[in-house]
Structure formats: structure tokens, C-alpha cells
Design a protein around this motif. Structure first.
Motif, PDB file in Angstrom:
ATOM      1  N   TYR A  95       0.814  -0.858  -0.142  1.00 46.97           N
ATOM      2  CA  TYR A  95       0.002  -0.177  -0.001  1.00 46.97           C
ATOM      3  C   TYR A  95       0.857   1.041   0.039  1.00 46.97           C
ATOM      4  N   ARG A  96       1.686   1.518   1.271  1.00 52.79           N
ATOM      5  CA  ARG A  96       3.035   2.623   1.199  1.00 52.79           C
ATOM      6  C   ARG A  96       4.166   2.170  -0.356  1.00 52.79           C
ATOM      7  N   GLY A  97       4.144   1.200  -0.857  1.00 52.66           N
ATOM      8  CA  GLY A  97       5.686   0.759  -1.038  1.00 52.66           C
ATOM      9  C   GLY A  97       7.039   0.693  -0.483  1.00 52.66           C
ATOM     10  N   TRP A  98       6.357   0.653   1.080  1.00 56.80           N
ATOM     11  CA  TRP A  98       7.842   0.485   1.129  1.00 56.80           C
ATOM     12  C   TRP A  98       8.165  -1.092   1.584  1.00 56.80           C
ATOM     13  N   GLU A  99       9.508  -0.791   2.162  1.00 55.75           N
ATOM     14  CA  GLU A  99      10.077  -2.427   2.215  1.00 55.75           C
ATOM     15  C   GLU A  99       9.982  -2.866   3.734  1.00 55.75           C
ATOM     16  N   ILE A 100       9.534  -4.036   4.200  1.00 52.20           N
ATOM     17  CA  ILE A 100       9.532  -4.057   5.746  1.00 52.20           C
ATOM     18  C   ILE A 100      10.506  -5.479   5.920  1.00 52.20           C
TER      19      ILE A 100
ATOM     20  N   SER B 265      10.206   6.990  17.820  1.00 47.48           N
ATOM     21  CA  SER B 265       8.792   7.523  18.226  1.00 47.48           C
ATOM     22  C   SER B 265       7.937   7.567  17.214  1.00 47.48           C
ATOM     23  N   GLU B 266       7.731   6.162  15.920  1.00 46.57           N
ATOM     24  CA  GLU B 266       7.083   5.946  15.326  1.00 46.57           C
ATOM     25  C   GLU B 266       7.434   5.347  14.925  1.00 46.57           C
ATOM     26  N   ASN B 267       6.228   4.194  14.520  1.00 44.18           N
ATOM     27  CA  ASN B 267       6.740   3.075  13.342  1.00 44.18           C
ATOM     28  C   ASN B 267       5.384   2.267  13.361  1.00 44.18           C
ATOM     29  N   GLY B 268       4.862   1.871  12.211  1.00 48.39           N
ATOM     30  CA  GLY B 268       3.606   1.299  11.808  1.00 48.39           C
ATOM     31  C   GLY B 268       3.110   1.362  10.525  1.00 48.39           C
ATOM     32  N   MET B 269       1.552   1.228   9.789  1.00 51.76           N
ATOM     33  CA  MET B 269       1.978   0.163   8.661  1.00 51.76           C
ATOM     34  C   MET B 269       0.332   0.928   8.087  1.00 51.76           C
ATOM     35  N   GLY B 270       1.148   1.618   6.666  1.00 48.81           N
ATOM     36  CA  GLY B 270      -0.027   2.618   6.734  1.00 48.81           C
ATOM     37  C   GLY B 270      -0.888   1.467   5.672  1.00 48.81           C
ATOM     38  N   VAL B 271      -2.233   1.411   5.789  1.00 52.97           N
ATOM     39  CA  VAL B 271      -3.089   0.420   4.336  1.00 52.97           C
ATOM     40  C   VAL B 271      -4.174   0.873   4.263  1.00 52.97           C
ATOM     41  N   ALA B 272      -4.371   1.112   2.533  1.00 57.56           N
ATOM     42  CA  ALA B 272      -5.483   1.558   2.300  1.00 57.56           C
ATOM     43  C   ALA B 272      -6.395   0.929   1.845  1.00 57.56           C
TER      44      ALA B 272
ATOM     45  N   GLU C 166      -9.090   0.231   4.402  1.00 58.03           N
ATOM     46  CA  GLU C 166      -9.266  -1.453   5.803  1.00 58.03           C
ATOM     47  C   GLU C 166     -11.190  -1.448   5.775  1.00 58.03           C
ATOM     48  N   GLU C 167     -11.597  -0.298   4.934  1.00 58.33           N
ATOM     49  CA  GLU C 167     -13.171  -1.203   5.212  1.00 58.33           C
ATOM     50  C   GLU C 167     -13.552  -2.131   4.618  1.00 58.33           C
ATOM     51  N   ARG C 168     -12.175  -2.772   3.748  1.00 58.10           N
ATOM     52  CA  ARG C 168     -12.497  -4.397   3.648  1.00 58.10           C
ATOM     53  C   ARG C 168     -12.782  -5.751   4.544  1.00 58.10           C
ATOM     54  N   PHE C 169     -12.048  -4.692   5.828  1.00 59.06           N
ATOM     55  CA  PHE C 169     -11.272  -6.178   6.776  1.00 59.06           C
ATOM     56  C   PHE C 169     -12.532  -5.510   8.026  1.00 59.06           C
ATOM     57  N   LEU C 170     -13.453  -4.589   7.607  1.00 60.09           N
ATOM     58  CA  LEU C 170     -14.882  -4.328   8.927  1.00 60.09           C
ATOM     59  C   LEU C 170     -15.479  -6.019   8.858  1.00 60.09           C
ATOM     60  N   THR C 171     -15.370  -5.978   9.998  1.00 62.52           N
ATOM     61  CA  THR C 171     -16.743  -7.399  10.032  1.00 62.52           C
ATOM     62  C   THR C 171     -17.848  -6.427  10.422  1.00 62.52           C
ATOM     63  N   GLU C 172     -18.629  -7.308  10.706  1.00 58.88           N
ATOM     64  CA  GLU C 172     -20.160  -7.348  10.976  1.00 58.88           C
ATOM     65  C   GLU C 172     -20.577  -6.007  11.987  1.00 58.88           C
ATOM     66  N   GLU C 173     -19.936  -6.374  12.729  1.00 62.85           N
ATOM     67  CA  GLU C 173     -20.010  -5.073  14.112  1.00 62.85           C
ATOM     68  C   GLU C 173     -19.435  -4.257  13.986  1.00 62.85           C
ATOM     69  N   GLY C 174     -18.706  -4.103  12.717  1.00 63.72           N
ATOM     70  CA  GLY C 174     -18.592  -2.915  12.460  1.00 63.72           C
ATOM     71  C   GLY C 174     -16.636  -2.881  12.952  1.00 63.72           C
TER      72      GLY C 174
ATOM     73  N   TYR D  79      -6.693  10.791   3.573  1.00 66.12           N
ATOM     74  CA  TYR D  79      -6.861   9.671   4.127  1.00 66.12           C
ATOM     75  C   TYR D  79      -6.758   8.291   3.381  1.00 66.12           C
ATOM     76  N   ARG D  80      -6.050   8.448   2.472  1.00 64.43           N
ATOM     77  CA  ARG D  80      -6.302   7.262   1.444  1.00 64.43           C
ATOM     78  C   ARG D  80      -4.966   6.249   2.321  1.00 64.43           C
TER      79      ARG D  80
END
Ligand code: NOJ
Length: 458
Positions: free
Chosen positions: A331-336, A360-367, A369-377, A423-424
Motif C-alpha cells: 500500500y505504501r510501497g515501503w519495504e518491511i 517515536s514512530e513505527n507503523g503500517m499504512g494500509v489503504a 481498510e474497510e475491506r477488513f470490517l466485520t459485521e460488528e464494525g 486519508y488514503r
């Protein structure tokens, strides 16, 4: 079970321009981001500008409760220079009330505020005069820093001057993704130098303020270089890359000296900046108490295929290298590459006399993300949990080896606005619904983080 040291900081980082919103409210003047969006909205993903972002200006009280809910004991954000001193001189009382209330709310919930002064948000009034290109910017910043320490020093103990200075320097003067989007090596170096001096002068002001138990640091993005091979040419590429991207700020901020190799390269390419006589002494005398390192990805380097001889610039000494075995965040085109965090931990121990530091920062940007929404939201972001675990394992190894790391912050707490990307890509422990008044919903990773901090490990 992996256990972290006692009093380890667990939390997240964000910034005023990416979360506060209220860009034209409460007496705030425009920053370059507000203005750039007004001038060229088409440059911004889906025309998403910085006016509202995650609406923290109005939702901070509930947000602070959410911090506690997921076990955060600390949070880094920034003050907007343009809110505190809209014209660079006059104190905005409304801003003072807002920040005092925000930081007090954090303290009441047991969340330590770590406050940064500059997160890419140059005031427009100063940019119109040349921004970091002019030496006067150094004193403007030092004044802003002094006012911030005086107004909030009773609430905030850990301060940082800049977030990722290399980013506004390179993006603004080489790569075109920050205003003023120029492409000029010489100006870039000058801007970098003024930024360093602004940092140094802010540290000097901080020492004068004598904040009880106060500590000051800087947040740097660290992308250590790995050479394609052990050939002398590839190793030189690594040395050049590290001098430019890792040691350029770490050395002066921690050791009080600018790296000799970097000076030699700038001289060779006729890029040395204008300096003032007392600068060297100021740099030597105003080193930091701690360092924050934002780590996302490594740099892979090799010697360029067809360099000019003699070399005319950095591009004749170092080129990017596509490591065939790399694992990617598509998503970010970054190596992990979590292993780099161990190497960074050892570098801090060995090269920087084991100064206290934190991630002070580490993390994963993902486009999308609604794909991973459960029925409970709830967003099932297992990939984010996996990412944090892999990095924490390496960090832990570094701590076991004696590195003086005191915390791990993620980017970020609630989804936030990302510069030209809007907000991508989402990074938060809480999903922000920008269609529904920025409503927050906890993701699976938020639950996991709570456990992590409660157990001080996993
Ligand atoms: C670095 C910066 O500090 C922040 O502003 C940015 O949004 C994140 N990392 C994610 O790229």
C-alpha cells in the motif's frame, strides 16, 4: 514472553496539522499546508485538505479517554506554531487555553504528553519571506520555542524541537512533495543548516527556561543503509547515504559536531552553506537529552551503474538498489525489514554513547481498510499486529544487548490526514469515519495494544 523494561513508554505519535483541524478557527493563521491546499487543491488526494483532518480540536477530551482505553501511557503530538503565535509575535490566548486543557486532560488520564514544536507546518507569513531559506527563520523559531516552554513547561516535561527535519528539507527543496516544491541542492543544504541552527537555538532557550525535570530531544527519521555487496564502491555508497540521511542530524544533535565526511562531500560538490562564526560553539554546547527515532523502512544502496568521474554530486556515489528478497507493504510501497531496528538500537549504543532514545514512530499504512470490517464494525487489522510484533522482537533484542531504549510509539492513535495523500492510507488504532463527523471506532490492533501495555510485553 517478551518483557520490556520498567516504565517503558507505550503510546502513539501524531501532529497538530494532521489531526487538529480547525485550520482557520480559534485565531490560527495559515501554514504552508493550508495555503498550498487553497492554491492547488488538485495536488491533494481526493481534494482532502487540512481544514478538518481528524477534528481533534473539538474531540480531544473524548480522545484522551480513548488513549487510556487502549493502554497508552504517553502520546506525542505537536503545537501548531500558527495557532500559538499567529503572526509570529502575538500570543493567542485561545490557543494557550486549548493546549493547556488538552495536555491537562492527558495528565489526568495518566498519559504523558510529549510535545513537538515543528511538524512540517511552516507559518505562511514566514514562508512569504523565504521560510527556512533565510537566517532570520532561526530566531523566529527560537522565539516560538521559548514561548511554548514558558506557557506549557509546567505541564510538559519531554519536549522535541523538530519532527523528521530531513523530510521538509528534501521534500521541499528536492522532491517536490512539500511546499515550496523547489529543486535546488544548494538551497536544500542551506535550509537544512538553518533547520539545524533553529533546533540548536531552541535547545539553548530550553536550558535557559530551567523547566523542572524537563528534557529536550529531537525526532529523526532513520533509514539505515544496507549495501548491495561488500565491494569498496558499494560500501562507499552506504557511507555516503548514512552520512546524508542518518548522521547529518544525529551527530550534531547528540555529539555536538557535524560529520566530517558530510562536510567533505558538501565541499567537494560546492554545496557548503553560509554559516555564522558562533554556530560551531552553539552546536557543541546545545546537545539533546534524548532522541526519538521514526523507523519505517531501510535504504538499500549500491554504487551507481554509470557514474561521472570525478563525481559531480551525490548521485555519482550512491544509487538505490532493489533487493530481490525484500518483503513489501504494497500500500505504501515501503519495504518491511524489522531487523534494522536491532541495528539502529546497537548504533545508538555504540556510536551515540548509549543516549536514551525511543522509537517515536513505527507503523503500517494500509489503504481501503474497510475491506477488513466485520459485521460488528471492527476492522480486523491482524497485519498491523504482526508488523508491531516483528518490530518489537527486534527492538527487544537490541535492549537485551544493552541499548538504552525507553519506549515504543506507533503512528498512530486515530487515523489521521497524511499530507498530499489525505486519508488514503490508514495507520490508527481507531478508525476515523470522515463521512460521519470523524466518528472513531476501535480496531483489533487497539485491543492488542492494550494487552501489550498491560503486560509490558507479549
Ligand atoms: C512520518 C511523519 O512524521 C508523519 O507526518 C507521517 O504522516 C508518517 N510518518 C507516516 O508516513
Amino acid at each position: 514472553m517478551i518483557k520490556f523494561p520498567k516504565d517503558f513508554l507505550w503510546g502513539s505519535a501524531a501532529s497538530a496539522p494532521q489531526t487538529e483541524g480547525a485550520a482557520a478557527m480559534g485565531g490560527k493563521s495559515p501554514s504552508t499546508w493550508d495555503k498550498w491546499f487553497e492554491l492547488n487543491p488538485e495536488l491533494f488526494n481526493q481534494n482532502q485538505g487540512p481544514e478538518i483532518t481528524s477534528d481533534v480540536y473539538h474531540q480531544y477530551r473524548e480522545d484522551v479517554k480513548r488513549m487510556k482505553e487502549i493502554g497508552m501511557n504517553s502520546y506525542r503530538t505537536s503545537i501548531a506554531w500558527t495557532r500559538l503565535l499567529p503572526d509570529g509575535k502575538t500570543l493567542n490566548e485561545e490557543a494557550v487555553r486549548f493546549y493547556r486543557d488538552y495536555f491537562t486532560a492527558m495528565l489526568e488520564e495518566g498519559v504523558e504528553p510529549i510535545i513537538n514544536l515543528f511538524h512540517f507546518d511552516m507559518p505562511w507569513w514566514l514562508m512569504e519571506q523565504g521560510g527556512w531559506e533565510i537566517r532570520a527563520s532561526v530566531e523566529h523559531f527560537a522565539y516560538y520555542a521559548k514561548v511554548a516552554f514558558e506557557q506549557f513547561g509546567d505541564l510538559v516535561k519531554r519536549w522535541t524541537t523538530f519532527n523528521e527535519p530531513l523530510v521538509h528539507i528534501e521534500c521541499g527543496y528536492l522532491l517536490g512533495c512539500h511546499y515550496p516544491a523547489k529543486n535546488d541542492w544548494r538551497l536544500m543544504v542551506q535550509v537544512g543548516y538553518h533547520t539545524l541552527m533553529a533546533h540548536v537555538r531552541a535547545v539553548e532557550e530550553f536550558r535557559k527556561c530551567q523547566i523542572e525535570h524537563g528534557e529536550i530531544g529531537i525526532i529523526l527519521n532513520v533509514s539505515p543503509a544496507y549495501a548491495r555487496s561488500q565491494s569498496p564502491e558499494d560500501l562507499l555508497a552506504k557511507e555516503v547515504s548514512d552520512n546524508r540521511s542518518v548522521y547529518s542530524f544525529l551527530d550534531p544533535c547528540v555529539l555536538g559536531t557535524v560529520p566530517e565526511k558530510l562536510v567533505e562531500l558538501l565541499k567537494q560538490f560546492d554545496l557548503l552553506p553560509f554559516v555564522e562564526e558562533t554556530d560551531e560553539k552553539l552546536i557543541a554546547e546545545n546537545t539533546v537529552d534524548f532522541i526519538g527515532l521514526n523507523y519505517y523502512q531501510p535504504t538499500r544502496v549500491k554504487a551507481p551503474d554509470h557514474p561521472q568521474t570525478p563525481p559531480q554530486g551525490f548521485r555519482d556515489l550512491v544509487a538505490g538498489y532493489d533487493w530481490p528478497e525484500k518483503k513489501m507493504n504494497p500500500y505504501r510501497g515501503w519495504e518491511i525489514y524489522p531487523e534494522a531496528l536491532y541495528d539502529v538500537a546497537l548504533m545508538m549504543k555504540e556510536k551515540y554513547h548509549n543516549i536514551p532514545w525511543y522509537v517515536s514512530e513505527n507503523g503500517m499504512g494500509v489503504a481501503d481498510e474497510e475491506r477488513f470490517l466485520t459485521e460488528e464494525g471492527e476492522i480486523q487489522d491482524d497485519y498491523r499486529i504482526e508488523f508491531m510484533k516483528e518490530h518489537l522482537e527486534q527492538l527487544h533484542k537490541g535492549i537485551e544487548a544493552g541499548s538504552n531504549c525507553f519506549g515504543y510509539h506507533t503512528w498512530t492513535f486515530v487515523d489521521c490526514w497524511s499530507w498530499l495523500n489525505g486519508y488514503r492510507n490508514r495507520y490508527g488504532f481507531y478508525r476515523v469515519d470522515i463521512e460521519d463527523n470523524c466518528k472513531r471506532t476501535m480496531k483489533l490492533s487497539g485491543k492488542w495494544y492494550k494487552q501489550l501495555s498491560e503486560q509490558n510485553g507479549f
